[in-house]
Design a protein around this motif. Structure first.
Motif, PDB file in Angstrom:
ATOM      1  N   GLY A  79      -9.608 -68.231  40.944  1.00 34.83           N
ATOM      2  CA  GLY A  79     -10.580 -69.313  40.843  1.00 34.83           C
ATOM      3  C   GLY A  79     -11.950 -68.963  41.388  1.00 34.83           C
ATOM      4  O   GLY A  79     -12.845 -69.817  41.384  1.00 34.83           O
ATOM      5  N   ILE A  80     -12.143 -67.737  41.861  1.00 34.25           N
ATOM      6  CA  ILE A  80     -13.435 -67.354  42.429  1.00 34.25           C
ATOM      7  C   ILE A  80     -14.490 -67.293  41.332  1.00 34.25           C
ATOM      8  O   ILE A  80     -14.213 -66.938  40.193  1.00 34.25           O
ATOM      9  CB  ILE A  80     -13.345 -66.004  43.173  1.00 34.25           C
ATOM     10  N   ASP A  81     -15.683 -67.658  41.685  1.00 30.91           N
ATOM     11  CA  ASP A  81     -16.811 -67.670  40.753  1.00 30.91           C
ATOM     12  C   ASP A  81     -18.071 -67.725  41.595  1.00 30.91           C
ATOM     13  O   ASP A  81     -18.019 -67.713  42.824  1.00 30.91           O
ATOM     14  CB  ASP A  81     -16.699 -68.886  39.817  1.00 30.91           C
ATOM     15  N   TRP A  82     -19.191 -67.788  40.951  1.00 31.46           N
ATOM     16  CA  TRP A  82     -20.442 -67.958  41.682  1.00 31.46           C
ATOM     17  C   TRP A  82     -20.653 -69.439  41.983  1.00 31.46           C
ATOM     18  O   TRP A  82     -20.466 -70.259  41.112  1.00 31.46           O
ATOM     19  CB  TRP A  82     -21.616 -67.417  40.854  1.00 31.46           C
ATOM     20  N   PRO A  83     -20.958 -69.825  43.232  1.00 30.86           N
ATOM     21  CA  PRO A  83     -21.288 -68.987  44.386  1.00 30.86           C
ATOM     22  C   PRO A  83     -20.103 -68.638  45.283  1.00 30.86           C
ATOM     23  O   PRO A  83     -20.253 -67.878  46.227  1.00 30.86           O
ATOM     24  CB  PRO A  83     -22.280 -69.870  45.147  1.00 30.86           C
ATOM     25  N   VAL A  84     -18.923 -69.222  45.041  1.00 28.19           N
ATOM     26  CA  VAL A  84     -17.767 -68.945  45.905  1.00 28.19           C
ATOM     27  C   VAL A  84     -17.077 -67.683  45.379  1.00 28.19           C
ATOM     28  O   VAL A  84     -16.150 -67.746  44.572  1.00 28.19           O
ATOM     29  CB  VAL A  84     -16.802 -70.142  45.931  1.00 28.19           C
ATOM     30  N   ALA A  85     -17.550 -66.541  45.835  1.00 29.96           N
ATOM     31  CA  ALA A  85     -17.008 -65.256  45.386  1.00 29.96           C
ATOM     32  C   ALA A  85     -15.881 -64.761  46.283  1.00 29.96           C
ATOM     33  O   ALA A  85     -15.223 -63.777  45.950  1.00 29.96           O
ATOM     34  CB  ALA A  85     -18.121 -64.212  45.337  1.00 29.96           C
ATOM     35  N   TRP A  86     -15.672 -65.416  47.428  1.00 27.01           N
ATOM     36  CA  TRP A  86     -14.538 -65.105  48.299  1.00 27.01           C
ATOM     37  C   TRP A  86     -13.586 -66.286  48.247  1.00 27.01           C
ATOM     38  O   TRP A  86     -13.969 -67.416  48.532  1.00 27.01           O
ATOM     39  CB  TRP A  86     -14.992 -64.892  49.740  1.00 27.01           C
ATOM     40  N   GLY A  87     -12.340 -66.012  47.902  1.00 25.19           N
ATOM     41  CA  GLY A  87     -11.344 -67.074  47.827  1.00 25.19           C
ATOM     42  C   GLY A  87     -10.119 -66.733  48.641  1.00 25.19           C
ATOM     43  O   GLY A  87     -10.213 -66.337  49.809  1.00 25.19           O
ATOM     44  N   PHE A  88      -8.956 -66.848  48.017  1.00 25.04           N
ATOM     45  CA  PHE A  88      -7.711 -66.598  48.727  1.00 25.04           C
ATOM     46  C   PHE A  88      -7.585 -65.159  49.199  1.00 25.04           C
ATOM     47  O   PHE A  88      -6.850 -64.884  50.147  1.00 25.04           O
ATOM     48  CB  PHE A  88      -6.533 -66.932  47.806  1.00 25.04           C
ATOM     49  N   ASP A  89      -8.278 -64.225  48.551  1.00 25.77           N
ATOM     50  CA  ASP A  89      -8.146 -62.823  48.945  1.00 25.77           C
ATOM     51  C   ASP A  89      -8.617 -62.605  50.381  1.00 25.77           C
ATOM     52  O   ASP A  89      -7.874 -62.111  51.226  1.00 25.77           O
ATOM     53  CB  ASP A  89      -8.890 -61.920  47.968  1.00 25.77           C
ATOM     54  N   ILE A  90      -9.858 -63.006  50.666  1.00 25.23           N
ATOM     55  CA  ILE A  90     -10.383 -62.836  52.026  1.00 25.23           C
ATOM     56  C   ILE A  90      -9.766 -63.858  52.974  1.00 25.23           C
ATOM     57  O   ILE A  90      -9.499 -63.556  54.152  1.00 25.23           O
ATOM     58  CB  ILE A  90     -11.917 -62.950  52.022  1.00 25.23           C
ATOM     59  N   LEU A  91      -9.522 -65.055  52.493  1.00 26.73           N
ATOM     60  CA  LEU A  91      -8.893 -66.097  53.307  1.00 26.73           C
ATOM     61  C   LEU A  91      -7.545 -65.623  53.847  1.00 26.73           C
ATOM     62  O   LEU A  91      -7.264 -65.717  55.053  1.00 26.73           O
ATOM     63  CB  LEU A  91      -8.745 -67.362  52.461  1.00 26.73           C
ATOM     64  N   ASN A  92      -6.691 -65.097  52.981  1.00 29.68           N
ATOM     65  CA  ASN A  92      -5.369 -64.654  53.412  1.00 29.68           C
ATOM     66  C   ASN A  92      -5.447 -63.399  54.267  1.00 29.68           C
ATOM     67  O   ASN A  92      -4.631 -63.211  55.184  1.00 29.68           O
ATOM     68  CB  ASN A  92      -4.490 -64.398  52.192  1.00 29.68           C
ATOM     69  N   TYR A  93      -6.430 -62.540  53.986  1.00 27.12           N
ATOM     70  CA  TYR A  93      -6.606 -61.352  54.825  1.00 27.12           C
ATOM     71  C   TYR A  93      -6.906 -61.747  56.268  1.00 27.12           C
ATOM     72  O   TYR A  93      -6.264 -61.255  57.214  1.00 27.12           O
ATOM     73  CB  TYR A  93      -7.731 -60.479  54.266  1.00 27.12           C
ATOM     74  N   VAL A  94      -7.862 -62.649  56.453  1.00 33.69           N
ATOM     75  CA  VAL A  94      -8.237 -63.054  57.805  1.00 33.69           C
ATOM     76  C   VAL A  94      -7.070 -63.774  58.480  1.00 33.69           C
ATOM     77  O   VAL A  94      -6.819 -63.605  59.680  1.00 33.69           O
ATOM     78  CB  VAL A  94      -9.488 -63.958  57.764  1.00 33.69           C
ATOM     79  N   TRP A  95      -6.331 -64.575  57.720  1.00 29.06           N
ATOM     80  CA  TRP A  95      -5.193 -65.316  58.280  1.00 29.06           C
ATOM     81  C   TRP A  95      -4.096 -64.374  58.751  1.00 29.06           C
ATOM     82  O   TRP A  95      -3.588 -64.500  59.871  1.00 29.06           O
ATOM     83  CB  TRP A  95      -4.673 -66.280  57.219  1.00 29.06           C
ATOM     84  N   TRP A  96      -3.745 -63.396  57.916  1.00 24.96           N
ATOM     85  CA  TRP A  96      -2.657 -62.493  58.280  1.00 24.96           C
ATOM     86  C   TRP A  96      -3.048 -61.566  59.429  1.00 24.96           C
ATOM     87  O   TRP A  96      -2.220 -61.274  60.307  1.00 24.96           O
ATOM     88  CB  TRP A  96      -2.238 -61.658  57.066  1.00 24.96           C
ATOM     89  N   ILE A  97      -4.272 -61.069  59.442  1.00 22.47           N
ATOM     90  CA  ILE A  97      -4.662 -60.161  60.517  1.00 22.47           C
ATOM     91  C   ILE A  97      -4.724 -60.901  61.847  1.00 22.47           C
ATOM     92  O   ILE A  97      -4.501 -60.319  62.910  1.00 22.47           O
ATOM     93  CB  ILE A  97      -6.014 -59.475  60.196  1.00 22.47           C
ATOM     94  N   ALA A  98      -5.001 -62.216  61.805  1.00 23.11           N
ATOM     95  CA  ALA A  98      -4.951 -63.003  63.033  1.00 23.11           C
ATOM     96  C   ALA A  98      -3.517 -63.178  63.512  1.00 23.11           C
ATOM     97  O   ALA A  98      -3.233 -63.077  64.718  1.00 23.11           O
ATOM     98  CB  ALA A  98      -5.609 -64.367  62.803  1.00 23.11           C
ATOM     99  N   ILE A  99      -2.601 -63.425  62.582  1.00 28.78           N
ATOM    100  CA  ILE A  99      -1.189 -63.556  62.951  1.00 28.78           C
ATOM    101  C   ILE A  99      -0.679 -62.262  63.579  1.00 28.78           C
ATOM    102  O   ILE A  99       0.137 -62.280  64.518  1.00 28.78           O
ATOM    103  CB  ILE A  99      -0.364 -63.929  61.705  1.00 28.78           C
ATOM    104  N   ALA A 100      -1.177 -61.133  63.093  1.00 34.76           N
ATOM    105  CA  ALA A 100      -0.703 -59.842  63.598  1.00 34.76           C
ATOM    106  C   ALA A 100      -1.085 -59.588  65.043  1.00 34.76           C
ATOM    107  O   ALA A 100      -0.530 -58.680  65.669  1.00 34.76           O
ATOM    108  CB  ALA A 100      -1.257 -58.716  62.719  1.00 34.76           C
ATOM    109  N   SER A 101      -1.992 -60.357  65.588  1.00 35.24           N
ATOM    110  CA  SER A 101      -2.486 -60.073  66.935  1.00 35.24           C
ATOM    111  C   SER A 101      -1.512 -60.473  68.028  1.00 35.24           C
ATOM    112  O   SER A 101      -1.594 -59.976  69.146  1.00 35.24           O
ATOM    113  CB  SER A 101      -3.809 -60.805  67.169  1.00 35.24           C
ATOM    114  N   GLY A 102      -0.578 -61.389  67.731  1.00 31.25           N
ATOM    115  CA  GLY A 102       0.301 -61.906  68.771  1.00 31.25           C
ATOM    116  C   GLY A 102       1.108 -60.833  69.460  1.00 31.25           C
ATOM    117  O   GLY A 102       1.244 -60.818  70.690  1.00 31.25           O
ATOM    118  N   GLY A 103       1.655 -59.891  68.675  1.00 32.94           N
ATOM    119  CA  GLY A 103       2.447 -58.840  69.267  1.00 32.94           C
ATOM    120  C   GLY A 103       1.642 -57.948  70.187  1.00 32.94           C
ATOM    121  O   GLY A 103       2.132 -57.520  71.239  1.00 32.94           O
ATOM    122  N   THR A 104       0.412 -57.664  69.818  1.00 29.77           N
ATOM    123  CA  THR A 104      -0.420 -56.797  70.654  1.00 29.77           C
ATOM    124  C   THR A 104      -0.819 -57.494  71.943  1.00 29.77           C
ATOM    125  O   THR A 104      -0.827 -56.879  73.015  1.00 29.77           O
ATOM    126  CB  THR A 104      -1.670 -56.361  69.880  1.00 29.77           C
TER     127      THR A 104
END
Length: 460
Positions: A79-104
């Motif tokens: 569903g990404i288009d102009w001007p919202v060129a970042w969608g679930f791809d970057i959203l899920n990346y930031v979400w998962w990398i935050a979840i990964a921090s708990g173990g560290t």
């Protein structure tokens, strides 16, 4: 916290002990090895594991189909288009990398603080970190549009003289996620060596002796090996502790480096670190609460651990609340009218329910954890943690989409609606997480036996 200062590790019963006083190094080793080596009554593969693996594989299949169609049809299926060129791809990346921090946070930071309670949780938390980091790593590559050229992000010598654009957030992400994943794997594997050697020595089946023997890399537990092992593990923990802060600071800089309304702020790096801590502690609690009775680990993961994690979750929620307040203050105190228009859109526009859902799930519900009786109420804590993970996902949606949908120019305003392929890719990443974690759960000991034997031997 008495657990963090060493109290509660010895004799006693109730909610304030870290290990039940009836446990010995021998009983601990026998119990954990039986689960991993599939021996005796403790070694059978339970039905819940097969059901969870089936669910994970089904969701993973959805993700594989979504990625295959993405490669065939291109990014236009999103569903990404102009001007919202970042969608679930970057959203899920930031979400998962935050979840990964708990173990560290739990394994490295609290190891440096000499908190004895982390000994029962560090292996489980590190395994969650690896699985979440694996899920996070796929999204920046898919976001490129031409994933087969992802190695162009790395400044390798080549005859064409093509170098990475170091002003691009994609390059920052590449180095951040690569360093974090590699260091997390090394830290997890190095801490696992003594337990792999224990499994090798106790295994009855030949393939298990060979499998764990190869993984143990010749570790025999001699005095010379321990003299090298312990300081190296401490150095690796000292490296991982600042790394987990830096990787989320870089993710925050992805946004702060742009001139988009709502992003161009110096508070984004610490804001993302606070959110990472909240997500990380939530996912560890979310896994610990059901696995504790399911795997029969009540003697080693006691209510004291859940109480401490609940306090850390509450503290992280208060830090995130402070970041939310500063976001409002800097928006309305600052001189940019575009920021205020964008923030008003968050409060009252199309995505307003997402913003208010973020506040309720990340800030309001965790305030229940002020009371110890609620922190020890496992169903309530589990629901709060589930709400936090959903709330952090909504927060990422709110940050990314609302800012891009309301740029400085009203003529460039737009909106974003995800497609079924984006939802299926999200489900696929959850399936990948479940599948990888359940496989680790069956073939890797989820308690650090060597560390726990030392703690049992040193208790009064």
């Amino acid at each position: 916290m008495t657990g963090a200062t060493g109290a509660g590790t010895g004799a006693g019963t109730g909610d304030d002990v870290l290990i039940l006083p009836t446990e010995t190094p021998h009983s601990l080793t026998q119990r954990i090895c039986a689960i991993t080596l599939h021996e005796g009554e403790d070694g059978w593969t339970p039905l819940w594991w097969w059901l969870g693996l089936g669910l994970g594989l089904a969701l993973l299949g959805m993700g594989v189909v979504s990625v295959a169609w993405l490669f065939y049809a291109g990014l236009g299926i999103w569903g990404i288009d102009w001007p919202v060129a970042w969608g679930f791809d970057i959203l899920n990346y930031v979400w998962w990398i935050a979840i990964a921090s708990g173990g560290t946070f739990i394994s490295a930071l609290f190891f440096l603080l000499r908190a004895p309670w982390r000994t029962s949780l560090n292996r489980l938390a590190e395994s969650l970190t690896l699985c979440a980091a694996l899920c996070a790593a796929i999204f920046p590559i898919l976001h490129l549009g031409r994933p087969r050229f992802f190695y162009w992000l790395f400044p390798y010598p080549n005859t064409m003289g093509l170098w990475a654009q170091f002003r691009s957030p994609l390059v920052w992400d590449f180095f951040a996620i690569l360093a974090y994943v590699l260091c997390s794997i090394l830290f997890w594997y190095f801490g696992l060596l003594p337990d792999l050697a224990t499994l090798r020595d106790r295994a009855q089946r030949r393939w298990q002796r060979v499998f764990y023997g190869v993984l143990a890399m010749g570790f025999r537990g001699s005095g010379r090996q321990w003299r090298h092992y312990q300081p190296v593990y401490g150095v690796m923990a000292a490296l991982m502790a600042p790394l987990v802060v830096s990787v989320h600071s870089i993710v925050g800089m992805d946004f702060a480096g742009g001139a988009t309304p709502g992003w161009h702020s110096t508070q984004f790096p610490p804001f993302f670190v606070f959110g990472a801590a909240l997500s990380g502690f939530a996912v560890v609690l979310l896994a610990v609460i059901p696995l504790r009775p399911a795997m029969g680990l009540q003697a080693y993961i006691t209510p004291r651990h859940i109480d401490i994690l609940g306090r850390l979750l509450l503290t992280s929620s208060l830090c995130v609340a402070y970041a939310y307040v500063m976001d409002v203050f800097s928006t309305y105190y600052g001189p940019d009218p575009a920021d205020r228009i964008m923030f008003a859109f968050r409060l009252r526009g199309l995505y307003a329910p997402i913003y208010w859902g973020t506040i309720v799930l990340n800030i309001v519900f965790p305030q229940l954890l002020w009371w110890r009786a609620i922190r020890l109420n496992r169903p309530v804590v589990w629901l709060v943690c589930l709400g936090v993970l959903v709330g952090m996902w909504l927060e990422r949606f709110e940050i990314i989409v609302t800012s891009l949908a309301r740029t400085q120019l009203p003529s460039a305003w737009g909106q974003y609606m995800p497609t079924m392929w984006e939802w299926s890719l999200l489900c696929g990443s959850i399936g990948l997480f479940l599948t990888a974690f359940l496989l680790l759960l069956r073939f890797i000991p989820m308690l650090a036996m060597a560390e726990m034997r030392a703690m049992i031997g040193n208790r009064p």
